[in-house]
Design a protein around this motif. Structure first.
Motif, PDB file in Angstrom:
ATOM      1  N   THR A  98       0.847  -1.187   0.000  1.00 21.67           N
ATOM      2  CA  THR A  98       0.000   0.000   0.000  1.00 21.67           C
ATOM      3  C   THR A  98       0.886   1.241   0.000  1.00 21.67           C
ATOM      4  O   THR A  98       1.814   1.338   0.809  1.00 21.67           O
ATOM      5  N   TYR A  99       0.586   2.181  -0.900  1.00 23.37           N
ATOM      6  CA  TYR A  99       1.277   3.468  -0.946  1.00 23.37           C
ATOM      7  C   TYR A  99       0.233   4.564  -0.757  1.00 23.37           C
ATOM      8  O   TYR A  99      -0.738   4.644  -1.531  1.00 23.37           O
ATOM      9  N   LYS A 151      -4.555   9.659   5.585  1.00 23.06           N
ATOM     10  CA  LYS A 151      -3.955   8.653   6.451  1.00 23.06           C
ATOM     11  C   LYS A 151      -4.807   7.388   6.411  1.00 23.06           C
ATOM     12  O   LYS A 151      -6.017   7.445   6.174  1.00 23.06           O
ATOM     13  N   LYS A 152      -4.153   6.264   6.678  1.00 24.75           N
ATOM     14  CA  LYS A 152      -4.849   4.972   6.725  1.00 24.75           C
ATOM     15  C   LYS A 152      -4.335   4.201   7.923  1.00 24.75           C
ATOM     16  O   LYS A 152      -3.135   4.208   8.208  1.00 24.75           O
ATOM     17  N   GLU A 203       4.086   7.515   2.508  1.00 23.63           N
ATOM     18  CA  GLU A 203       4.576   6.302   3.179  1.00 23.63           C
ATOM     19  C   GLU A 203       3.959   5.070   2.539  1.00 23.63           C
ATOM     20  O   GLU A 203       2.897   5.127   1.929  1.00 23.63           O
ATOM     21  N   SER A 204       4.658   3.941   2.699  1.00 16.76           N
ATOM     22  CA  SER A 204       4.175   2.689   2.123  1.00 16.76           C
ATOM     23  C   SER A 204       4.442   1.539   3.088  1.00 16.76           C
ATOM     24  O   SER A 204       5.236   1.665   4.021  1.00 16.76           O
ATOM     25  N   GLU A 251      -6.469   8.524   0.028  1.00 13.65           N
ATOM     26  CA  GLU A 251      -6.250   8.069  -1.348  1.00 13.65           C
ATOM     27  C   GLU A 251      -4.962   7.262  -1.377  1.00 13.65           C
ATOM     28  O   GLU A 251      -3.941   7.694  -0.840  1.00 13.65           O
ATOM     29  N   TYR A 252      -5.018   6.086  -1.986  1.00 16.86           N
ATOM     30  CA  TYR A 252      -3.842   5.218  -1.999  1.00 16.86           C
ATOM     31  C   TYR A 252      -3.855   4.259  -3.174  1.00 16.86           C
ATOM     32  O   TYR A 252      -4.862   4.104  -3.869  1.00 16.86           O
ATOM     33  N   ILE A 253      -2.704   3.641  -3.387  1.00 15.51           N
ATOM     34  CA  ILE A 253      -2.534   2.593  -4.393  1.00 15.51           C
ATOM     35  C   ILE A 253      -2.304   1.286  -3.644  1.00 15.51           C
ATOM     36  O   ILE A 253      -1.511   1.237  -2.689  1.00 15.51           O
TER      37      ILE A 253
END
Length: 121
Positions: A59-60, A65-66, A81-82, A102-104
């Motif tokens: 996850t990137y 924030k997650k 951060e990843s 929002e993330y990849i």
């Protein structure tokens, strides 16, 4: 023979929790079982049940924030951060924060509901 694929129309995974999932490559988009690559936006207050997937997940974080609960440890990532979560690890993903995240996400092998093993589903 074409040596590349440009993805302009990712598969938008239907959800009921307000999360946007755009799979660019993977099972749903092009039946690729080796890898899935998805752009996601998790709304504030979003969470998934605990799960123990049979795939590695990278996850990137692009924006926001997650939160990750990995086994019994809570980790929060911010933009830039990843993280890599190894397969067969019990994890819960969430966004308990006030802004969207929002993330990849990249899964190897590709994400599949048959491999995720969510609890209480």
């Amino acid at each position: 023979m074409k040596k590349f694929i440009i993805q302009k129309t990712p598969f938008v995974v239907p959800t009921t929790d307000g999360k946007l999932i755009e799979e660019h490559f993977g099972n749903a988009t092009n039946e690729n079982k080796d890898i899935s690559i998805a752009h996601m936006i998790a709304p504030p207050g979003w969470s998934e049940p605990f799960q123990t997937p049979e795939f590695d997940e990278y996850t990137y974080i692009i924006k926001g924030k997650k939160q990750f609960i990995i086994e019994d440890k809570t980790v929060v990532l911010s933009a830039g951060e990843s993280i890599k979560i190894l397969k067969n690890t019990r994890i819960q993903y969430s966004n308990p924060f006030e802004e969207p995240c929002e993330y990849i996400a990249i899964c190897t092998p590709a994400f599949s509901m048959d491999l995720v093993y969510r609890e209480n589903e």
